[in-house]
Design a protein around this motif. Sequence first.
Motif, mmCIF file in Angstrom:
data_model
loop_
_atom_site.group_PDB
_atom_site.id
_atom_site.type_symbol
_atom_site.label_atom_id
_atom_site.label_comp_id
_atom_site.label_asym_id
_atom_site.label_seq_id
_atom_site.Cartn_x
_atom_site.Cartn_y
_atom_site.Cartn_z
ATOM 1 N N ASN A 55 -13.703 5.424 10.618
ATOM 2 C CA ASN A 55 -12.483 6.130 10.278
ATOM 3 C C ASN A 55 -11.474 4.966 10.076
ATOM 4 O O ASN A 55 -11.662 3.795 9.975
ATOM 5 C CB ASN A 55 -11.979 6.835 11.647
ATOM 6 C CG ASN A 55 -11.700 5.985 12.831
ATOM 7 O OD1 ASN A 55 -12.009 4.836 12.850
ATOM 8 N ND2 ASN A 55 -11.373 6.582 14.059
ATOM 9 N N ILE A 56 -10.202 5.384 10.023
ATOM 10 C CA ILE A 56 -9.302 4.460 9.338
ATOM 11 C C ILE A 56 -8.797 3.486 10.295
ATOM 12 O O ILE A 56 -8.808 2.004 10.141
ATOM 13 C CB ILE A 56 -7.982 5.101 8.855
ATOM 14 C CG1 ILE A 56 -8.370 5.795 7.690
ATOM 15 C CG2 ILE A 56 -6.720 4.167 8.674
ATOM 16 C CD1 ILE A 56 -7.143 6.669 7.096
ATOM 17 N N PRO A 57 -8.574 3.646 11.855
ATOM 18 C CA PRO A 57 -8.299 2.525 12.560
ATOM 19 C C PRO A 57 -9.310 1.560 12.862
ATOM 20 O O PRO A 57 -9.003 0.475 12.724
ATOM 21 C CB PRO A 57 -7.966 3.534 13.981
ATOM 22 C CG PRO A 57 -7.729 4.773 13.655
ATOM 23 C CD PRO A 57 -8.324 4.941 12.392
ATOM 24 N N ASN A 58 -10.750 1.873 12.779
ATOM 25 C CA ASN A 58 -11.605 0.937 12.704
ATOM 26 C C ASN A 58 -11.394 -0.056 11.531
ATOM 27 O O ASN A 58 -11.673 -1.368 11.650
ATOM 28 C CB ASN A 58 -12.921 1.661 12.662
ATOM 29 C CG ASN A 58 -13.182 2.449 13.891
ATOM 30 O OD1 ASN A 58 -12.661 2.653 14.761
ATOM 31 N ND2 ASN A 58 -14.513 2.936 14.031
ATOM 32 N N ASN A 59 -11.406 0.493 10.254
ATOM 33 C CA ASN A 59 -11.430 -0.372 9.143
ATOM 34 C C ASN A 59 -10.082 -1.116 9.158
ATOM 35 O O ASN A 59 -9.918 -2.266 8.552
ATOM 36 C CB ASN A 59 -11.340 0.413 7.871
ATOM 37 C CG ASN A 59 -12.795 1.246 7.997
ATOM 38 O OD1 ASN A 59 -13.790 0.425 7.498
ATOM 39 N ND2 ASN A 59 -12.895 2.533 7.910
ATOM 40 N N VAL A 60 -8.909 -0.546 9.563
ATOM 41 C CA VAL A 60 -7.779 -1.309 9.860
ATOM 42 C C VAL A 60 -8.031 -2.547 10.650
ATOM 43 O O VAL A 60 -7.437 -3.397 10.379
ATOM 44 C CB VAL A 60 -6.384 -0.650 10.265
ATOM 45 C CG1 VAL A 60 -5.216 -1.167 10.528
ATOM 46 C CG2 VAL A 60 -6.295 0.515 8.924
ATOM 47 N N LEU A 61 -8.573 -2.484 11.841
ATOM 48 C CA LEU A 61 -8.961 -3.387 12.580
ATOM 49 C C LEU A 61 -9.358 -4.636 12.002
ATOM 50 O O LEU A 61 -9.380 -5.797 12.248
ATOM 51 C CB LEU A 61 -9.550 -2.857 14.055
ATOM 52 C CG LEU A 61 -10.050 -4.146 15.009
ATOM 53 C CD1 LEU A 61 -8.959 -4.702 15.457
ATOM 54 C CD2 LEU A 61 -10.937 -3.234 15.974
ATOM 55 N N VAL A 62 -10.765 -4.497 11.143
ATOM 56 C CA VAL A 62 -11.501 -5.309 10.694
ATOM 57 C C VAL A 62 -10.800 -6.087 9.478
ATOM 58 O O VAL A 62 -10.765 -7.157 9.460
ATOM 59 C CB VAL A 62 -12.751 -4.420 9.893
ATOM 60 C CG1 VAL A 62 -13.435 -5.653 9.074
ATOM 61 C CG2 VAL A 62 -13.668 -3.858 11.103
ATOM 62 N N GLY A 63 -9.807 -5.252 8.893
ATOM 63 C CA GLY A 63 -8.912 -5.922 7.930
ATOM 64 C C GLY A 63 -7.993 -6.843 8.343
ATOM 65 O O GLY A 63 -7.739 -7.835 7.985
ATOM 66 N N SER A 64 -7.391 -6.278 9.667
ATOM 67 C CA SER A 64 -6.377 -7.388 10.387
ATOM 68 C C SER A 64 -7.107 -8.555 10.966
ATOM 69 O O SER A 64 -6.723 -9.474 11.163
ATOM 70 C CB SER A 64 -5.723 -6.209 11.463
ATOM 71 O OG SER A 64 -5.179 -5.369 10.966
ATOM 72 N N MET A 65 -8.263 -8.333 11.528
ATOM 73 C CA MET A 65 -9.069 -9.529 12.221
ATOM 74 C C MET A 65 -9.339 -10.343 11.068
ATOM 75 O O MET A 65 -9.209 -11.681 11.140
ATOM 76 C CB MET A 65 -10.239 -9.029 12.629
ATOM 77 C CG MET A 65 -10.116 -8.317 13.988
ATOM 78 S SD MET A 65 -11.506 -7.486 14.923
ATOM 79 C CE MET A 65 -12.163 -9.162 15.416
ATOM 80 N N GLU A 66 -9.874 -10.151 9.825
ATOM 81 C CA GLU A 66 -10.201 -10.916 8.508
ATOM 82 C C GLU A 66 -8.746 -11.642 8.228
ATOM 83 O O GLU A 66 -8.702 -12.969 7.978
ATOM 84 C CB GLU A 66 -10.979 -10.292 7.680
ATOM 85 C CG GLU A 66 -11.189 -11.075 6.315
ATOM 86 C CD GLU A 66 -12.212 -10.258 5.637
ATOM 87 O OE1 GLU A 66 -12.963 -10.968 4.724
ATOM 88 O OE2 GLU A 66 -11.964 -9.094 5.445
ATOM 89 N N SER A 67 -7.617 -11.039 8.164
ATOM 90 C CA SER A 67 -6.566 -11.600 7.558
ATOM 91 C C SER A 67 -6.070 -12.716 8.755
ATOM 92 O O SER A 67 -5.406 -13.635 8.456
ATOM 93 C CB SER A 67 -5.387 -10.423 7.254
ATOM 94 O OG SER A 67 -4.993 -9.713 8.370
ATOM 95 N N VAL A 68 -5.965 -12.312 10.107
ATOM 96 C CA VAL A 68 -5.374 -13.030 11.095
ATOM 97 C C VAL A 68 -6.245 -13.911 11.820
ATOM 98 O O VAL A 68 -5.786 -15.048 12.071
ATOM 99 C CB VAL A 68 -4.536 -11.952 12.054
ATOM 100 C CG1 VAL A 68 -4.065 -12.853 13.232
ATOM 101 C CG2 VAL A 68 -3.861 -11.249 11.318
ATOM 102 N N LEU A 69 -7.449 -13.630 12.128
ATOM 103 C CA LEU A 69 -8.313 -14.414 12.811
ATOM 104 C C LEU A 69 -9.519 -15.004 12.015
ATOM 105 O O LEU A 69 -9.966 -15.778 12.369
ATOM 106 C CB LEU A 69 -9.110 -13.455 14.088
ATOM 107 C CG LEU A 69 -8.095 -12.769 14.845
ATOM 108 C CD1 LEU A 69 -8.984 -11.954 15.841
ATOM 109 C CD2 LEU A 69 -7.283 -13.490 15.608
ATOM 110 N N GLY A 70 -9.624 -14.537 10.991
ATOM 111 C CA GLY A 70 -10.671 -15.012 9.829
ATOM 112 C C GLY A 70 -11.975 -14.661 10.459
ATOM 113 O O GLY A 70 -13.268 -15.430 9.795
ATOM 114 N N VAL A 71 -12.211 -13.889 11.317
ATOM 115 C CA VAL A 71 -13.813 -13.254 11.729
ATOM 116 C C VAL A 71 -13.617 -11.942 11.710
ATOM 117 O O VAL A 71 -12.551 -11.165 11.934
ATOM 118 C CB VAL A 71 -14.115 -13.768 13.107
ATOM 119 C CG1 VAL A 71 -13.971 -15.304 13.109
ATOM 120 C CG2 VAL A 71 -13.198 -13.463 14.171
ATOM 121 N N VAL A 72 -14.546 -11.258 11.403
ATOM 122 C CA VAL A 72 -14.926 -9.719 11.710
ATOM 123 C C VAL A 72 -16.347 -9.402 12.540
ATOM 124 O O VAL A 72 -17.144 -10.205 12.389
ATOM 125 C CB VAL A 72 -15.128 -9.000 10.197
ATOM 126 C CG1 VAL A 72 -13.828 -9.239 9.434
ATOM 127 C CG2 VAL A 72 -16.110 -9.779 9.498
#
Length: 294
Positions: free
Chosen positions: A23-40
Amino acid sequence: HRDLPSFPTRRSSDLATAVLPANIPNNVLVGSMESVLGVVPSYGAYFLLHFPILGALRTILIIGLLVLLYRDGASRPAKVAPAPSEPASPPQRRLGWLLALSVAMWSSDAWHHIPAAWVGMAAALACLYPGSGLLPADAFGKLRFEAIFYVAGIVSLGAVADASGLGAALARKALDVLPLSPDAPGLAFALLAGLAAVVGLGVTLPGVPPIVTPLVPELARAVGWTPMAVAMTEVVGFSSVILPYQAPPLVVAIQSGYLPGRDVARFCLLTSAVTILALWPLDYWWWRWLGAVG
Protein backbone atom coordinates in the motif's frame (compact mmCIF):
# COMPACT_ATOMS: atom_id res chain seq x y z
CA HIS A 1 -26.08 -4.00 9.51
CA ARG A 2 -26.04 -6.68 6.84
CA ASP A 3 -23.48 -4.78 4.77
CA LEU A 4 -20.99 -4.72 7.65
CA PRO A 5 -19.61 -8.27 7.17
CA SER A 6 -17.85 -6.88 4.10
CA PHE A 7 -15.41 -5.12 6.45
CA PRO A 8 -12.62 -7.73 6.09
CA THR A 9 -12.04 -6.53 2.53
CA ARG A 10 -12.68 -2.91 3.43
CA ARG A 11 -10.07 -3.09 6.19
CA SER A 12 -7.40 -4.52 3.88
CA SER A 13 -5.67 -1.13 3.69
CA ASP A 14 -4.37 -1.32 7.29
CA LEU A 15 -3.69 -5.08 7.14
CA ALA A 16 -1.57 -4.46 4.05
CA THR A 17 0.89 -2.46 6.14
CA ALA A 18 2.40 -5.80 7.20
CA VAL A 19 3.56 -6.48 3.61
CA LEU A 20 6.15 -4.09 2.23
CA PRO A 21 4.93 -3.02 -1.24
CA ALA A 22 1.24 -3.56 -0.57
CA ASN A 23 0.00 0.00 0.00
CA ILE A 24 0.97 3.66 -0.23
CA PRO A 25 2.12 4.31 3.39
CA ASN A 26 4.60 1.41 3.18
CA ASN A 27 6.09 2.68 -0.06
CA VAL A 28 6.20 6.25 1.23
CA LEU A 29 8.07 4.99 4.29
CA VAL A 30 10.66 3.24 2.13
CA GLY A 31 11.10 6.35 -0.02
CA SER A 32 11.43 8.57 3.05
CA MET A 33 13.97 6.23 4.64
CA GLU A 34 16.06 6.14 1.48
CA SER A 35 16.06 9.93 1.11
CA VAL A 36 16.63 10.75 4.80
CA LEU A 37 18.47 7.75 6.28
CA GLY A 38 20.07 6.18 3.21
CA VAL A 39 18.82 2.69 4.17
CA VAL A 40 15.73 0.67 3.26
CA PRO A 41 14.33 -2.57 4.73
CA SER A 42 14.35 -5.74 2.68
CA TYR A 43 11.06 -7.42 1.82
CA GLY A 44 11.92 -10.53 3.83
CA ALA A 45 13.04 -8.69 6.96
CA TYR A 46 10.01 -6.39 6.85
CA PHE A 47 7.66 -9.35 6.40
CA LEU A 48 9.21 -11.30 9.28
CA LEU A 49 9.10 -8.29 11.58
CA HIS A 50 5.52 -7.19 10.94
CA PHE A 51 3.39 -9.92 9.35
CA PRO A 52 3.04 -12.46 12.20
CA ILE A 53 1.44 -9.92 14.59
CA LEU A 54 0.22 -6.96 12.52
CA GLY A 55 -0.83 -9.16 9.60
CA ALA A 56 -1.89 -12.64 10.67
CA LEU A 57 -3.05 -12.02 14.25
CA ARG A 58 -4.70 -8.73 13.31
CA THR A 59 -6.65 -10.46 10.54
CA ILE A 60 -7.90 -13.05 13.03
CA LEU A 61 -8.80 -10.24 15.45
CA ILE A 62 -10.82 -8.30 12.86
CA ILE A 63 -12.68 -11.37 11.61
CA GLY A 64 -13.45 -12.42 15.19
CA LEU A 65 -14.81 -8.98 16.08
CA LEU A 66 -16.95 -8.93 12.94
CA VAL A 67 -18.43 -12.31 13.73
CA LEU A 68 -19.04 -11.30 17.35
CA LEU A 69 -20.58 -7.88 16.67
CA TYR A 70 -22.22 -8.11 13.27
CA ARG A 71 -23.35 -11.70 12.85
CA ASP A 72 -26.19 -11.86 10.31
CA GLY A 73 -29.06 -13.85 11.78
CA ALA A 74 -30.98 -14.19 8.52
CA SER A 75 -31.52 -17.67 7.15
CA ARG A 76 -28.92 -18.83 4.69
CA PRO A 77 -29.97 -19.20 1.05
CA ALA A 78 -30.14 -22.61 -0.47
CA LYS A 79 -26.83 -23.87 -1.82
CA VAL A 80 -26.34 -23.42 -5.53
CA ALA A 81 -24.14 -25.74 -7.50
CA PRO A 82 -20.96 -23.87 -8.54
CA ALA A 83 -20.50 -23.21 -12.22
CA PRO A 84 -17.87 -25.41 -13.86
CA SER A 85 -14.48 -23.72 -13.89
CA GLU A 86 -12.85 -22.95 -17.19
CA PRO A 87 -9.17 -23.70 -17.80
CA ALA A 88 -6.84 -20.73 -17.49
CA SER A 89 -6.06 -18.95 -20.72
CA PRO A 90 -2.45 -18.55 -21.89
CA PRO A 91 -2.32 -14.87 -20.79
CA GLN A 92 -3.67 -15.83 -17.37
CA ARG A 93 -1.03 -18.52 -16.99
CA ARG A 94 1.71 -16.10 -18.03
CA LEU A 95 0.46 -13.54 -15.52
CA GLY A 96 0.39 -16.20 -12.78
CA TRP A 97 4.00 -17.15 -13.46
CA LEU A 98 5.01 -13.47 -13.52
CA LEU A 99 3.36 -12.84 -10.13
CA ALA A 100 4.94 -15.99 -8.66
CA LEU A 101 8.36 -14.88 -9.91
CA SER A 102 7.84 -11.39 -8.44
CA VAL A 103 6.91 -12.77 -5.00
CA ALA A 104 9.90 -15.13 -5.13
CA MET A 105 12.21 -12.22 -5.98
CA TRP A 106 10.72 -10.13 -3.17
CA SER A 107 11.10 -12.93 -0.66
CA SER A 108 14.74 -13.56 -1.56
CA ASP A 109 15.91 -9.94 -1.74
CA ALA A 110 18.18 -10.47 1.27
CA TRP A 111 20.16 -12.83 -1.01
CA HIS A 112 20.21 -10.97 -4.34
CA HIS A 113 19.86 -7.40 -2.89
CA ILE A 114 17.51 -6.19 -5.64
CA PRO A 115 15.02 -3.75 -4.00
CA ALA A 116 11.34 -4.70 -4.05
CA ALA A 117 10.52 -1.50 -5.96
CA TRP A 118 12.76 -2.51 -8.87
CA VAL A 119 11.21 -5.98 -8.96
CA GLY A 120 7.72 -4.49 -9.01
CA MET A 121 8.66 -2.04 -11.74
CA ALA A 122 10.15 -4.82 -13.86
CA ALA A 123 6.95 -6.86 -13.46
CA ALA A 124 4.86 -3.81 -14.43
CA LEU A 125 6.98 -3.22 -17.54
CA ALA A 126 6.60 -6.89 -18.47
CA CYS A 127 2.82 -6.49 -18.25
CA LEU A 128 2.92 -3.29 -20.32
CA TYR A 129 5.15 -4.77 -23.03
CA PRO A 130 2.94 -4.99 -26.15
CA GLY A 131 4.08 -8.50 -27.01
CA SER A 132 3.13 -9.93 -23.61
CA GLY A 133 -0.59 -10.00 -24.35
CA LEU A 134 -1.34 -9.22 -20.70
CA LEU A 135 -2.77 -5.74 -21.34
CA PRO A 136 -4.52 -4.07 -24.27
CA ALA A 137 -2.40 -2.29 -26.85
CA ASP A 138 -3.49 1.16 -25.63
CA ALA A 139 -2.60 0.48 -21.97
CA PHE A 140 -0.04 3.30 -21.87
CA GLY A 141 -2.72 5.80 -22.83
CA LYS A 142 -4.91 4.71 -19.92
CA LEU A 143 -2.26 5.07 -17.21
CA ARG A 144 -3.21 7.36 -14.33
CA PHE A 145 -0.32 9.33 -12.87
CA GLU A 146 -2.12 10.92 -9.91
CA ALA A 147 -0.86 8.32 -7.42
CA ILE A 148 2.70 8.62 -8.76
CA PHE A 149 2.79 12.39 -8.28
CA TYR A 150 1.11 12.04 -4.89
CA VAL A 151 3.73 9.61 -3.59
CA ALA A 152 6.56 11.68 -5.06
CA GLY A 153 5.21 14.81 -3.38
CA ILE A 154 4.89 13.39 0.12
CA VAL A 155 8.27 11.62 -0.10
CA SER A 156 9.81 14.96 -1.09
CA LEU A 157 8.16 16.52 1.97
CA GLY A 158 10.25 14.28 4.20
CA ALA A 159 13.45 15.19 2.36
CA VAL A 160 12.65 18.91 2.67
CA ALA A 161 11.91 18.55 6.40
CA ASP A 162 15.26 16.83 6.90
CA ALA A 163 17.32 19.26 4.80
CA SER A 164 15.72 22.37 6.30
CA GLY A 165 16.38 21.32 9.87
CA LEU A 166 12.69 21.06 10.67
CA GLY A 167 13.04 17.35 11.41
CA ALA A 168 15.79 17.93 13.98
CA ALA A 169 13.78 20.74 15.60
CA LEU A 170 10.70 18.54 15.91
CA ALA A 171 12.84 15.73 17.27
CA ARG A 172 14.16 17.99 20.02
CA LYS A 173 10.59 18.93 20.94
CA ALA A 174 9.60 15.27 21.01
CA LEU A 175 12.60 14.39 23.17
CA ASP A 176 11.62 17.12 25.63
CA VAL A 177 8.09 15.70 25.95
CA LEU A 178 8.58 11.93 25.62
CA PRO A 179 10.46 10.11 28.42
CA LEU A 180 12.60 8.04 26.04
CA SER A 181 15.42 6.03 27.58
CA PRO A 182 17.52 2.98 26.64
CA ASP A 183 16.69 1.59 30.10
CA ALA A 184 12.97 1.25 29.27
CA PRO A 185 12.73 -0.35 25.80
CA GLY A 186 9.11 -1.41 26.26
CA LEU A 187 8.02 2.12 27.10
CA ALA A 188 10.12 3.47 24.22
CA PHE A 189 8.42 1.07 21.79
CA ALA A 190 4.97 2.20 22.94
CA LEU A 191 5.89 5.90 22.82
CA LEU A 192 7.45 5.72 19.36
CA ALA A 193 4.52 3.75 17.92
CA GLY A 194 2.12 6.09 19.69
CA LEU A 195 3.90 9.10 18.19
CA ALA A 196 3.29 7.74 14.69
CA ALA A 197 -0.34 6.96 15.54
CA VAL A 198 -0.97 10.47 16.86
CA VAL A 199 0.68 12.06 13.81
CA GLY A 200 -1.56 9.89 11.64
CA LEU A 201 -4.62 11.46 13.25
CA GLY A 202 -3.49 14.84 12.01
CA VAL A 203 -2.04 14.11 8.57
CA THR A 204 -3.66 10.72 7.66
CA LEU A 205 -1.62 7.55 7.23
CA PRO A 206 0.38 8.39 4.06
CA GLY A 207 1.58 11.59 5.72
CA VAL A 208 3.16 9.85 8.72
CA PRO A 209 6.52 8.78 7.16
CA PRO A 210 7.45 12.19 5.69
CA ILE A 211 6.95 13.82 9.10
CA VAL A 212 8.29 11.14 11.47
CA THR A 213 11.20 9.73 9.44
CA PRO A 214 13.34 12.92 9.67
CA LEU A 215 13.07 12.57 13.47
CA VAL A 216 14.50 9.03 13.44
CA PRO A 217 18.24 9.80 13.91
CA GLU A 218 17.63 11.87 17.05
CA LEU A 219 15.08 9.39 18.41
CA ALA A 220 17.43 6.48 17.74
CA ARG A 221 20.20 8.14 19.76
CA ALA A 222 17.76 8.75 22.62
CA VAL A 223 16.65 5.11 22.90
CA GLY A 224 19.91 3.46 21.84
CA TRP A 225 18.36 1.58 18.92
CA THR A 226 19.33 1.43 15.27
CA PRO A 227 17.62 3.96 12.97
CA MET A 228 16.04 1.02 11.13
CA ALA A 229 14.36 -0.24 14.32
CA VAL A 230 13.03 3.22 15.19
CA ALA A 231 11.73 3.72 11.65
CA MET A 232 9.94 0.37 11.79
CA THR A 233 7.93 1.56 14.81
CA GLU A 234 6.19 3.91 12.38
CA VAL A 235 4.58 0.84 10.80
CA VAL A 236 3.20 -0.22 14.17
CA GLY A 237 1.71 3.26 14.58
CA PHE A 238 0.17 3.80 11.16
CA SER A 239 -1.12 0.23 10.95
CA SER A 240 -3.75 1.16 13.56
CA VAL A 241 -6.54 3.05 11.81
CA ILE A 242 -8.21 4.91 14.67
CA LEU A 243 -10.79 6.77 12.54
CA PRO A 244 -11.86 6.06 8.95
CA TYR A 245 -10.72 9.38 7.46
CA GLN A 246 -7.09 8.39 8.07
CA ALA A 247 -7.21 5.78 5.28
CA PRO A 248 -8.46 7.17 1.94
CA PRO A 249 -9.28 3.66 0.58
CA LEU A 250 -11.52 3.09 3.60
CA VAL A 251 -13.40 6.33 2.93
CA VAL A 252 -13.96 5.26 -0.68
CA ALA A 253 -15.18 1.85 0.52
CA ILE A 254 -17.67 3.49 2.90
CA GLN A 255 -19.08 5.61 0.09
CA SER A 256 -19.17 2.89 -2.55
CA GLY A 257 -20.52 0.24 -0.17
CA TYR A 258 -23.11 2.55 1.47
CA LEU A 259 -21.79 1.60 4.91
CA PRO A 260 -22.97 3.61 7.94
CA GLY A 261 -20.15 5.99 8.85
CA ARG A 262 -20.95 5.81 12.56
CA ASP A 263 -20.65 2.02 12.61
CA VAL A 264 -17.40 2.08 10.66
CA ALA A 265 -15.91 4.68 13.01
CA ARG A 266 -17.01 2.65 16.04
CA PHE A 267 -15.46 -0.50 14.59
CA CYS A 268 -12.19 1.32 13.81
CA LEU A 269 -12.03 2.64 17.38
CA LEU A 270 -12.68 -0.82 18.79
CA THR A 271 -10.10 -2.62 16.64
CA SER A 272 -7.46 0.05 17.23
CA ALA A 273 -8.05 -0.12 21.00
CA VAL A 274 -7.71 -3.92 21.06
CA THR A 275 -4.66 -3.68 18.79
CA ILE A 276 -2.91 -1.15 21.02
CA LEU A 277 -3.73 -2.96 24.27
CA ALA A 278 -3.20 -6.55 23.10
CA LEU A 279 -1.18 -6.70 19.87
CA TRP A 280 1.34 -3.92 20.51
CA PRO A 281 2.76 -5.71 23.60
CA LEU A 282 2.90 -8.97 21.64
CA ASP A 283 4.61 -7.16 18.79
CA TYR A 284 7.19 -5.73 21.17
CA TRP A 285 8.07 -9.17 22.56
CA TRP A 286 8.20 -10.54 19.02
CA TRP A 287 10.73 -7.82 18.17
CA ARG A 288 12.66 -8.65 21.34
CA TRP A 289 12.74 -12.34 20.37
CA LEU A 290 14.02 -11.43 16.90
CA GLY A 291 16.69 -9.20 18.44
CA ALA A 292 15.41 -6.05 16.74
CA VAL A 293 15.17 -4.05 19.99
CA GLY A 294 16.11 -4.30 23.62
